[in-house]
Design a protein around this motif. Structure first.
Motif, PDB file in Angstrom:
ATOM      1  N   GLU A   1       0.830  -1.210   0.000  1.00  0.00           N
ATOM      2  CA  GLU A   1       0.000   0.000   0.000  1.00  0.00           C
ATOM      3  C   GLU A   1       0.860   1.253   0.000  1.00  0.00           C
ATOM      4  O   GLU A   1       0.522   2.254  -0.653  1.00  0.00           O
ATOM      5  N   GLY A   2       1.988   1.231   0.727  1.00  0.00           N
ATOM      6  CA  GLY A   2       2.883   2.388   0.737  1.00  0.00           C
ATOM      7  C   GLY A   2       3.495   2.655  -0.625  1.00  0.00           C
ATOM      8  O   GLY A   2       3.559   3.806  -1.077  1.00  0.00           O
ATOM      9  N   LEU A   3       3.922   1.584  -1.311  1.00  0.00           N
ATOM     10  CA  LEU A   3       4.484   1.741  -2.653  1.00  0.00           C
ATOM     11  C   LEU A   3       3.436   2.269  -3.629  1.00  0.00           C
ATOM     12  O   LEU A   3       3.730   3.143  -4.463  1.00  0.00           O
ATOM     13  N   ALA A   4       2.208   1.755  -3.531  1.00  0.00           N
ATOM     14  CA  ALA A   4       1.131   2.211  -4.427  1.00  0.00           C
ATOM     15  C   ALA A   4       0.787   3.673  -4.154  1.00  0.00           C
ATOM     16  O   ALA A   4       0.566   4.455  -5.094  1.00  0.00           O
ATOM     17  N   ARG A   5       0.766   4.063  -2.889  1.00  0.00           N
ATOM     18  CA  ARG A   5       0.465   5.459  -2.544  1.00  0.00           C
ATOM     19  C   ARG A   5       1.566   6.396  -3.036  1.00  0.00           C
ATOM     20  O   ARG A   5       1.298   7.493  -3.519  1.00  0.00           O
ATOM     21  N   ASN A   6       2.802   5.944  -2.940  1.00  0.00           N
ATOM     22  CA  ASN A   6       3.925   6.760  -3.409  1.00  0.00           C
ATOM     23  C   ASN A   6       3.897   6.940  -4.923  1.00  0.00           C
ATOM     24  O   ASN A   6       4.246   7.998  -5.447  1.00  0.00           O
ATOM     25  N   GLU A   7       3.433   5.901  -5.632  1.00  0.00           N
ATOM     26  CA  GLU A   7       3.428   5.935  -7.096  1.00  0.00           C
ATOM     27  C   GLU A   7       2.207   6.645  -7.660  1.00  0.00           C
ATOM     28  O   GLU A   7       2.307   7.418  -8.627  1.00  0.00           O
ATOM     29  N   PHE A   8       1.026   6.395  -7.080  1.00  0.00           N
ATOM     30  CA  PHE A   8      -0.220   6.884  -7.675  1.00  0.00           C
ATOM     31  C   PHE A   8      -0.918   7.964  -6.852  1.00  0.00           C
ATOM     32  O   PHE A   8      -1.912   8.532  -7.300  1.00  0.00           O
ATOM     33  N   GLY A   9      -0.438   8.219  -5.630  1.00  0.00           N
ATOM     34  CA  GLY A   9      -1.112   9.191  -4.785  1.00  0.00           C
ATOM     35  C   GLY A   9      -2.329   8.587  -4.104  1.00  0.00           C
ATOM     36  O   GLY A   9      -2.595   7.386  -4.226  1.00  0.00           O
ATOM     37  N   SER A  10      -3.080   9.418  -3.405  1.00  0.00           N
ATOM     38  CA  SER A  10      -4.216   8.925  -2.619  1.00  0.00           C
ATOM     39  C   SER A  10      -5.569   9.300  -3.200  1.00  0.00           C
ATOM     40  O   SER A  10      -6.606   8.919  -2.668  1.00  0.00           O
ATOM     41  N   ALA A  11      -5.574  10.089  -4.284  1.00  0.00           N
ATOM     42  CA  ALA A  11      -6.841  10.610  -4.805  1.00  0.00           C
ATOM     43  C   ALA A  11      -7.689   9.544  -5.491  1.00  0.00           C
ATOM     44  O   ALA A  11      -8.912   9.622  -5.492  1.00  0.00           O
ATOM     45  N   GLY A  12      -7.085   8.550  -6.072  1.00  0.00           N
ATOM     46  CA  GLY A  12      -7.839   7.528  -6.794  1.00  0.00           C
ATOM     47  C   GLY A  12      -7.792   7.759  -8.294  1.00  0.00           C
ATOM     48  O   GLY A  12      -7.701   8.894  -8.776  1.00  0.00           O
ATOM     49  N   LEU A  13      -7.840   6.675  -9.048  1.00  0.00           N
ATOM     50  CA  LEU A  13      -7.730   6.721 -10.499  1.00  0.00           C
ATOM     51  C   LEU A  13      -9.001   6.143 -11.120  1.00  0.00           C
ATOM     52  O   LEU A  13      -9.480   5.089 -10.704  1.00  0.00           O
ATOM     53  N   PRO A  14      -9.571   6.793 -12.143  1.00  0.00           N
ATOM     54  CA  PRO A  14     -10.796   6.279 -12.768  1.00  0.00           C
ATOM     55  C   PRO A  14     -10.507   5.114 -13.704  1.00  0.00           C
ATOM     56  O   PRO A  14      -9.473   5.075 -14.360  1.00  0.00           O
ATOM     57  N   TYR A  15     -11.434   4.157 -13.737  1.00  0.00           N
ATOM     58  CA  TYR A  15     -11.333   3.029 -14.669  1.00  0.00           C
ATOM     59  C   TYR A  15     -12.677   2.940 -15.387  1.00  0.00           C
ATOM     60  O   TYR A  15     -13.724   2.780 -14.749  1.00  0.00           O
ATOM     61  N   THR A  16     -12.648   3.049 -16.712  1.00  0.00           N
ATOM     62  CA  THR A  16     -13.892   3.150 -17.477  1.00  0.00           C
ATOM     63  C   THR A  16     -14.616   1.807 -17.568  1.00  0.00           C
ATOM     64  O   THR A  16     -13.989   0.744 -17.604  1.00  0.00           O
ATOM     65  N   LEU A  17     -15.931   1.898 -17.618  1.00  0.00           N
ATOM     66  CA  LEU A  17     -16.752   0.699 -17.806  1.00  0.00           C
ATOM     67  C   LEU A  17     -16.506   0.099 -19.185  1.00  0.00           C
ATOM     68  O   LEU A  17     -16.304   0.834 -20.155  1.00  0.00           O
ATOM     69  N   PRO A  18     -16.516  -1.237 -19.307  1.00  0.00           N
ATOM     70  CA  PRO A  18     -16.449  -1.835 -20.651  1.00  0.00           C
ATOM     71  C   PRO A  18     -17.710  -1.486 -21.443  1.00  0.00           C
ATOM     72  O   PRO A  18     -18.819  -1.456 -20.894  1.00  0.00           O
ATOM     73  N   ASP A  19     -17.537  -1.197 -22.737  1.00  0.00           N
ATOM     74  CA  ASP A  19     -18.667  -0.761 -23.573  1.00  0.00           C
ATOM     75  C   ASP A  19     -19.798  -1.782 -23.582  1.00  0.00           C
ATOM     76  O   ASP A  19     -20.975  -1.415 -23.623  1.00  0.00           O
ATOM     77  N   SER A  20     -19.458  -3.062 -23.549  1.00  0.00           N
ATOM     78  CA  SER A  20     -20.480  -4.107 -23.645  1.00  0.00           C
ATOM     79  C   SER A  20     -21.380  -4.171 -22.409  1.00  0.00           C
ATOM     80  O   SER A  20     -22.446  -4.802 -22.439  1.00  0.00           O
ATOM     81  N   LEU A  21     -20.977  -3.530 -21.309  1.00  0.00           N
ATOM     82  CA  LEU A  21     -21.775  -3.593 -20.079  1.00  0.00           C
ATOM     83  C   LEU A  21     -22.312  -2.221 -19.671  1.00  0.00           C
ATOM     84  O   LEU A  21     -22.737  -2.032 -18.530  1.00  0.00           O
ATOM     85  N   ARG A  22     -22.304  -1.283 -20.594  1.00  0.00           N
ATOM     86  CA  ARG A  22     -22.895   0.018 -20.295  1.00  0.00           C
ATOM     87  C   ARG A  22     -24.421  -0.076 -20.337  1.00  0.00           C
ATOM     88  O   ARG A  22     -24.990  -1.003 -20.898  1.00  0.00           O
ATOM     89  N   GLY A  23     -25.083   0.910 -19.760  1.00  0.00           N
ATOM     90  CA  GLY A  23     -26.539   0.934 -19.765  1.00  0.00           C
ATOM     91  C   GLY A  23     -27.119   0.062 -18.677  1.00  0.00           C
ATOM     92  O   GLY A  23     -26.429  -0.334 -17.727  1.00  0.00           O
ATOM     93  N   GLY A  24     -28.414  -0.234 -18.824  1.00  0.00           N
ATOM     94  CA  GLY A  24     -29.071  -1.029 -17.801  1.00  0.00           C
ATOM     95  C   GLY A  24     -30.453  -1.468 -18.236  1.00  0.00           C
ATOM     96  O   GLY A  24     -30.864  -1.238 -19.383  1.00  0.00           O
ATOM     97  N   GLN A  25     -31.150  -2.111 -17.303  1.00  0.00           N
ATOM     98  CA  GLN A  25     -32.480  -2.650 -17.575  1.00  0.00           C
ATOM     99  C   GLN A  25     -33.498  -2.002 -16.643  1.00  0.00           C
ATOM    100  O   GLN A  25     -33.266  -1.906 -15.440  1.00  0.00           O
TER     101      GLN A  25
END
Length: 284
Positions: free
Chosen positions: A104-128
């Motif tokens: 966790e310390g290495l990840a915090r040092n590399e990426f910070g603490s704010a969080g990184l967005p990960y996009t939804l796969p196109d095939s699972l967008r939307g809903g019912q």
């Protein structure tokens, strides 16, 4: 209420997957793996890196990230954990807690603490539109995938010859070696598989939550409570308790929001008073 039930099932899916990995590792190796939350986070981070640096999308990452993180688990088991099996549980707990802090310390040092967005796969967008609520496709996928993986793991361990070998190796490794089975390799792969389950959950969590170094630390205490309630080492207990407590937590947010963050720990205290081995655990 239905919206909170859906959130409860989503949370329960992650509780079940993570507690399943913990139960597999403890049941087969007798190690309390406190680095499980960090390995869950590593699964999400690996998926993020695969997407942003190699252009590898969600579906391949769902396979590649657990394999990569599982290999790191194999290395940890071979280098560190194999020397601790005959010692008190506290040694494994302290070692894996240290591993979690380092990761966790290495990840915090590399990426910070704010969080990184990960996009939804196109095939699972939307809903019912179900009439009484709107069900996002990705949320439905998470619940179904978690159920399939959890039940598949339970079936392999409890109903197949491989599972019988695994269970026998924890009780009488000398006898299992007499059948020509490489017990140390089996134990190593079991730990790697438990770690891969955590990473799989991390990849599925990445599009829902921000990919951050703290995501595992925020979840691991609750997951340990789930494992204790279900019974340490109980595969079926981890699955049922994970989903069940997720739903209970969701309903608590509707009827008694102030208790939603503590209801799991209240249930844990009650279960330990009534049945110290857990709901599905075996007294030793």
């Amino acid at each position: 209420m239905f919206g909170q039930l859906l959130i409860g099932l989503i949370n329960g899916s992650f509780y079940a997957l993570l507690s399943l990995g913990l139960a597999v590792i403890f049941g087969m190796l007798n190690i309390i793996n406190f680095s499980h939350g960090a390995q869950y986070m590593l699964g999400a981070v690996t998926a993020y890196l695969l997407l942003h640096y190699l252009g590898i999308g969600y579906w391949p990452a769902l396979i590649l990230a657990p394999v990569i993180v599982g290999i790191t688990g194999v290395i940890i088991e071979r280098v560190f954990l194999q020397w601790l099996y005959k010692l008190d549980h506290l040694y494994g707990l302290l070692l894996t807690f240290g591993v979690a802090l380092i990761v966790e310390g290495l990840a915090r040092n590399e990426f910070g603490s704010a969080g990184l967005p990960y996009t939804l796969p196109d095939s699972l967008r939307g809903g019912q539109n179900l009439g009484f609520m709107f069900l996002p496709n990705y949320r439905a996928w998470v619940i179904v995938a978690s159920l399939v993986v959890c039940l598949g793991t339970w079936f392999v361990i409890e109903r197949t010859r491989l599972g019988a070998y695994l269970r026998a190796a924890t009780e009488n490794p000398t006898l299992v070696r007499a059948f020509g089975i490489n017990v140390p390799r089996m134990i190593t792969l079991t730990y790697g598989f438990g770690v891969a389950l955590a990473a799989f959950a991390g990849v599925m969590a990445a599009p829902i939550y921000n990919v951050s170094p703290q995501m595992g630390a925020e979840l691991i205490i609750v997951v340990f409570a789930v494992v204790v309630i279900g019974g340490m080492g109980s595969i079926l207990g981890a699955i049922i308790t994970g989903f069940g407590l997720g739903v209970i937590e969701g309903l608590t947010k509707v009827f008694f929001p102030e208790a939603s963050n503590t209801v799991i720990f209240v249930i844990m205290a009650i279960v330990l008073l009534v049945r110290p081995a857990g709901l599905f655990g075996r007294s030793r």
